[in-house]
Design a protein around this motif. Sequence first.
Motif, PDB file in Angstrom:
ATOM      1  N   LYS A 155     -81.846 -17.753   5.241  1.00 10.70           N
ATOM      2  CA  LYS A 155     -82.759 -17.893   6.381  1.00 10.70           C
ATOM      3  C   LYS A 155     -83.475 -19.247   6.329  1.00 10.70           C
ATOM      4  O   LYS A 155     -83.656 -19.905   7.350  1.00 10.70           O
ATOM      5  CB  LYS A 155     -83.795 -16.765   6.360  1.00 10.70           C
ATOM      6  CG  LYS A 155     -83.274 -15.404   6.789  1.00 10.70           C
ATOM      7  CD  LYS A 155     -84.452 -14.429   6.824  1.00 10.70           C
ATOM      8  CE  LYS A 155     -84.013 -13.006   7.018  1.00 10.70           C
ATOM      9  NZ  LYS A 155     -85.151 -12.069   6.831  1.00 10.70           N
ATOM     10  N   ARG A 156     -83.868 -19.628   5.120  1.00 15.05           N
ATOM     11  CA  ARG A 156     -84.525 -20.941   4.981  1.00 15.05           C
ATOM     12  C   ARG A 156     -83.544 -22.063   5.319  1.00 15.05           C
ATOM     13  O   ARG A 156     -83.856 -22.987   6.067  1.00 15.05           O
ATOM     14  CB  ARG A 156     -85.065 -21.118   3.562  1.00 15.05           C
ATOM     15  CG  ARG A 156     -86.359 -20.366   3.306  1.00 15.05           C
ATOM     16  CD  ARG A 156     -87.009 -20.786   1.985  1.00 15.05           C
ATOM     17  NE  ARG A 156     -86.253 -20.353   0.811  1.00 15.05           N
ATOM     18  CZ  ARG A 156     -86.347 -19.123   0.280  1.00 15.05           C
ATOM     19  NH1 ARG A 156     -87.153 -18.215   0.811  1.00 15.05           N
ATOM     20  NH2 ARG A 156     -85.642 -18.807  -0.793  1.00 15.05           N
ATOM     21  N   GLN A 157     -82.337 -21.908   4.800  1.00 18.31           N
ATOM     22  CA  GLN A 157     -81.304 -22.927   5.017  1.00 18.31           C
ATOM     23  C   GLN A 157     -80.982 -23.071   6.511  1.00 18.31           C
ATOM     24  O   GLN A 157     -80.737 -24.170   7.012  1.00 18.31           O
ATOM     25  CB  GLN A 157     -80.047 -22.528   4.239  1.00 18.31           C
ATOM     26  CG  GLN A 157     -78.973 -23.573   4.184  1.00 18.31           C
ATOM     27  CD  GLN A 157     -77.731 -23.066   3.434  1.00 18.31           C
ATOM     28  OE1 GLN A 157     -77.652 -21.899   3.045  1.00 18.31           O
ATOM     29  NE2 GLN A 157     -76.783 -23.954   3.225  1.00 18.31           N
ATOM     30  N   PHE A 158     -80.992 -21.949   7.212  1.00 20.88           N
ATOM     31  CA  PHE A 158     -80.582 -21.962   8.620  1.00 20.88           C
ATOM     32  C   PHE A 158     -81.661 -22.496   9.564  1.00 20.88           C
ATOM     33  O   PHE A 158     -81.446 -22.609  10.757  1.00 20.88           O
ATOM     34  CB  PHE A 158     -80.146 -20.557   9.074  1.00 20.88           C
ATOM     35  CG  PHE A 158     -78.871 -20.087   8.406  1.00 20.88           C
ATOM     36  CD1 PHE A 158     -78.096 -20.958   7.647  1.00 20.88           C
ATOM     37  CD2 PHE A 158     -78.449 -18.773   8.533  1.00 20.88           C
ATOM     38  CE1 PHE A 158     -76.934 -20.532   7.011  1.00 20.88           C
ATOM     39  CE2 PHE A 158     -77.279 -18.339   7.908  1.00 20.88           C
ATOM     40  CZ  PHE A 158     -76.537 -19.212   7.141  1.00 20.88           C
ATOM     41  N   ARG A 159     -82.809 -22.820   9.024  1.00 20.66           N
ATOM     42  CA  ARG A 159     -83.826 -23.423   9.889  1.00 20.66           C
ATOM     43  C   ARG A 159     -83.361 -24.773  10.419  1.00 20.66           C
ATOM     44  O   ARG A 159     -83.765 -25.207  11.491  1.00 20.66           O
ATOM     45  CB  ARG A 159     -85.139 -23.610   9.127  1.00 20.66           C
ATOM     46  CG  ARG A 159     -85.852 -22.294   8.919  1.00 20.66           C
ATOM     47  CD  ARG A 159     -87.084 -22.504   8.081  1.00 20.66           C
ATOM     48  NE  ARG A 159     -87.697 -21.220   7.756  1.00 20.66           N
ATOM     49  CZ  ARG A 159     -88.681 -21.072   6.883  1.00 20.66           C
ATOM     50  NH1 ARG A 159     -89.165 -22.137   6.254  1.00 20.66           N
ATOM     51  NH2 ARG A 159     -89.175 -19.889   6.651  1.00 20.66           N
ATOM     52  N   ASP A 160     -82.501 -25.420   9.649  1.00 23.18           N
ATOM     53  CA  ASP A 160     -82.084 -26.759  10.100  1.00 23.18           C
ATOM     54  C   ASP A 160     -80.664 -27.123   9.691  1.00 23.18           C
ATOM     55  O   ASP A 160     -80.369 -28.280   9.431  1.00 23.18           O
ATOM     56  CB  ASP A 160     -83.074 -27.816   9.591  1.00 23.18           C
ATOM     57  CG  ASP A 160     -83.160 -27.817   8.070  1.00 23.18           C
ATOM     58  OD1 ASP A 160     -82.466 -26.990   7.434  1.00 23.18           O
ATOM     59  OD2 ASP A 160     -83.917 -28.628   7.528  1.00 23.18           O
TER      60      ASP A 160
END
Lengths: 307, 353
Positions: free
Chosen positions: B326-331
Motif C-alpha cells: 500500500k505504501r509502495q503503491f502511493r507513487d
Amino acid sequence: MSGSSADPSGEPAGEPTSDRAAKRSESSAGDPRGTVAVRERLDRVEDPELARSIVELNYIDAIDVDGDRVEVKFTLPTAWCSPAFAWMMATDARDEVETLDWVAETRIELCDHMHGEEITAGVNARDGFGETFPDADGDVAAVRAAIADKARVARQREAVRALLDAGVDAEQIVSLVRSDLTITGDEAHVDVGGLSVVVDAAPVADYLDRVTTSGHVTGAGDLLFLTPEAEPIPAAELDVVQKRSRLATVNMGGQGAVCDALHRARHGADGPDGSGSPSLDESEFGESTYDGDVEDFTSTWTLSSDD
Amino acid sequence: MYEKDGEEIFVIDGHVHLWDARQENIIHEGGEQFLQCFYDYHTGFTPEEEQWDIDTYRHYGADKMTDDLFGNAAADMAVFQPTYLDDFYDEGFNTTEQNAELAEEYPERFVLNGSFDPRDGEEGLRYLEHLKEEYDIPGVKLYTAEWRDESKGWRLDSDDAFEFLEKCAELGIENINAHKGPTIRPLNRDAFDVKDIDDAASSFPELNFIVNHVGLPRLDDFCWIAAQEPNVYGGIAVASAMSTHRKRKFGEIMGELLFWLGEDRVLFGSDYALWNPDWLVDQVMNAELTDEQQAEYGVELDVDTMKKVMGENAAELYDIDIEEKKRQFRDDDITERFDLADHYGGDAGAAAD
C-alpha cells in the motif's frame, strides 16, 4: 438406465396414457401422437453430470416423426462437453425412443459438438464407445457407475432428512435395512424396532430408485444408508455424511449453472427447445467450425477446456 | 482497493492471463475451438453491457489488460497463470514468456508463475530451472488433463510428476496451481478425479496446492480432500463469475468452501480475460449469502472473510506484505499512470494540499 425394457404389451401406436393427456394437449408441434410420446421417452434421459432430464434442460432441438421413423436432434451446452457424457445421452435417447413399439427406425443426431459426427455415426450404427473412440481409455460403464454413485450420495440427504424430521434418530437411521422400508402410494413406511414411522414417499422413493440403479441396495438385508465410500455409517458420523451429501447436491447444481450459462451463450435465452421456436442457427457460430473437418484434428487433438 | 463498511480491502486477483488467439497465431483447429469455448464462458457469465466483441477477446494486449486490472483500482495486484497450448498456437496461447513482458514492466504489481509438464522429462526439468533462474517464479500452473501424442494426460501423483514436484521444492517454487476442469476428450475416467491432489499434497507438505475452479464439476471430491489436507487451497475462478446471474449458486458454493476449507484457504481469481475484475470484484464484494444459507453453513461473507479471500490469502502464499505494498503503491508507475495517488492514501512524496 431405466426404461430400456419397456412394456411389450403396449397398445398400438404407444399412445400416451390418459394421465398424460393434459401434457399432450400442451404440445402442438408435429405429429401430436408421435412427438409427444417421443418427448415423454426422452424426458427419462438424464444429463449424467446434472442428473436432470435432457428435455427439461432444453437440449432437444427437434423431434421429427415420419410414420414409424423418428429422428431426434439434440445439442449440448458446449461443443466441448465430454464425449463420454454425450455418448451416454445419445445412446439413452436412442434406447428410450425404441421402447415405443410403433417405432421401427430411430436416428439420433448430436449437433454442434466437436465429436458430433463420430458420436452420431457410432450411435446410429450401434457401435460401442470403444469402436467409435478407439483411443479412449476406460469405458462408459465405469463412468456410468461413478455418476450413479454421485446421484446416490446427492439424494440420500433428503431421504435421511425426512426420517430425522419424523423423529427417527441417528442410531436408528444408520441401522435401517432395505426390508425395513415399504413404499405405498404417497407414503413410505419405515419399521423402526417394530414401530412404523410414516413419511412422505417422494424423497425416499427417489433415493431408493438411485441406490437400486447404482446397485448399492438390492438385498432385503442391505443397509439402506451408506457413506459416500459405500461403508456403513457410524451414528456419530451421520451429520458429516449429511453435509457431504449436501455438498454433492451443490456440486451438481453448480455444474448445472455452468451448463445452463453456456447453453444460453450458444443459443440465446430461449434456446432450441424443439417446439418449433428459435431453431439452432449454426451460422451464428459458423466460424468455430464444428462441422466437417472434425476428423482432421481429432487424432492429434489435445487438451482440456481450460482457462 | 475496495472499500467495504469503511474498511479497505486489498485485492490480489489470483488468476489472470495475457493471451494471443489472433487468427495468425492459430495453427490448429483446436486453437479456434478453444477460444470459442472461452468466449461462450465469457458471454455466459458477463453482464451484457460488459461483454467484449470477439476480436478484442482474441487479443486485448498489455495496455488494455493493465487498464482493466488497475485503471479503476479494482485489483491492486494480479497473479499470472500461464497456459501454453503449443500444439494449437504458434507462439503459445499464454506462456510465461508472454506474460513476463507485462509482469516485468510492472514487477511490483504482478506475480509471475511458470509451468511444467512431467512428460517433458529431463528437458522439462531444465526448463523449470530456467524459469526459476530467469523469472524467479514462485509457483507453477499445471494441466493434468492435457493430451500429448499417445498420452491422455498425467497425474500429479505419478512418479514423473513427483520428480518435478521435488524439483519445485528444491528450487523454492512453492505454489502448485492445478487446473481441475472438465476433461474433454474422449473419455474421462479421470473427469471425476481430483484424488491425485490428495497424494501429492500429503507427500509434499512444504508445497501449497491451489486447485483452480475448486474442482468444479467435482466440488464435492475437492472439498472432502481439502478438508483433510491443510496445504490444499481453492481458487474460485469460474465460481466467482456465477455471482453474475447465479447469486444463489455462488452463495452455496462459497458456503461449502468456507465450511470445508475455512476462510484462510479460499482465493479470489477473475480468470481475466474470461472475466474482468473491472466489474467482477465489485460484484463479488456485494454478494451475500441468503439467511437460509448463513444458517445452513454457519458462515457469512463479512468484511474479514472477504479481506482474506480477495487478497490476504494470496498474499500469504506469495509472501506479499500488503501494508508495504500500500505504501509502495502511493507513487508507483501504475498509480502515476492512472492517477491513483488519492486512492492509495497517498500524497507520499508529493506536497500535501
